[in-house]
Write a protein that holds these residues in place. Structure first.
Motif: not given
Length: 312
Positions: A17-36
């Protein structure tokens, strides 16, 4: 010509989900791992007119074109030819947009000597795909609001906690509903959307503590819970978003059996049918062998954690 590579990232705490408006701002924070083991390679060169080629096929990709046009306007750049290739299925729930936009911004930066910092490249990549902001960084990466701005950052280096990932690919075709369209459907139709946003804030804070303390059991519980809440949100959208197939469920069952037998592993699934089994160091190959024997699994990929986007 400049060539850059980037790796997709797998969210342990999801954003949807994204916040309304410009900038492609997510609605929530996130945590990820990068996959080699999964890689996008992107080449950029000046040209007489803009062109985009993805996996060998000329494409009129509006999101890629919009980002290229925005960077051309901001830095007074010439038209450019963009060629990008993935060594894994595109648009199939393996975060190809994350690695794609991270590699694109990194290649543009290198080709035209923009000298952008990783944070600046991340901010540009987010405009193409919010999760691409995290693929600028390696290891464990976060995307969250800091001092009023949504920025990505590396939380923990990949060598500090070298988890492994066994990816079970159950369908290599593109998913029926792209993530951006699915997010907007959930935001506007699911009765659980606001609860999802509130609970994800809590999950994010708890998961960051688990990563910094290297608490595998804690991150396993949070990641699986975030994954299942995400798909419950999708299922409650109208019409329902169903990204799983029978093999997806069978792989989840196989991971549960491994857990009962004492293997340190947990599953997570994004908007697609592929299952990512995250393991403690030294368990990836055995988990991949088990999942590869599940009916419906096309192939498995075993990986360590990856580095951030870079020029080659």
């Amino acid at each position: 010509m400049a060539t850059a590579v980037a790796h997709p990232n797998i969210a342990l705490v999801k954003y949807w989900g994204k916040q309304p408006g410009p900038g492609n701002v997510p609605a929530t924070p996130s945590l990820s791992i990068t996959v080699a083991a999964l890689t996008t390679t992107t080449q950029v060169e000046a040209a007489a007119k803009n062109s985009i080629r993805i996996d060998g096929v000329p494409r009129a990709d509006p999101k890629v074109q919009a980002l290229v046009d925005a960077m051309r306007g901001a830095f007074e750049l010439p038209p450019m030819a963009v060629t990008t290739d993935n060594d894994f299925p595109t648009g199939a729930g393996l975060a190809s947009s994350a690695s794609g936009f991270a590699a694109l911004v990194t290649a543009i930066d290198a080709k035209f000597d923009l000298h952008l910092s990783p944070s600046a490249r991340s901010a540009w990549a987010r405009r193409g795909s919010a999760s691409a902001a995290r693929s600028i960084f390696g290891g464990f990466a976060t995307l969250a609001e800091r001092d009023g701005e949504w920025t990505a950052a590396e939380l923990l280096d990949r060598d500090a906690w070298p988890l492994e990932v066994a990816v079970a690919v159950t369908d290599e075709s593109a998913k029926p509903v792209p993530s951006s369209a699915g997010m907007e459907r959930s935001r506007t139709t699911s009765p659980f959307y606001e609860a999802w946003c509130r609970s994800t804030e809590i999950d994010y804070a708890t998961a960051c503590r688990a990563v910094t303390t290297r608490d595998f059991d804690a991150i396993a519980r949070i990641a699986e819970h975030s994954c299942l809440k995400l798909h419950a949100l999708m299922l409650s959208s109208r019409p329902a978003l169903v990204y799983w197939n029978p093999a997806t469920v069978a792989v989840m069952d196989a991971v549960r059996e491994l857990q009962v037998a004492g293997t340190p592993v947990f599953f997570t699934i994004d908007a697609g049918p592929q299952v990512k089994a995250v393991c403690a160091p030294g368990h990836g190959e055995r988990v991949a062998n088990v999942l590869g024997n599940v009916p419906g699994v096309v192939r498995t990929v075993t990986s360590g954690l990856g580095a951030g986007a870079s020029v080659v």
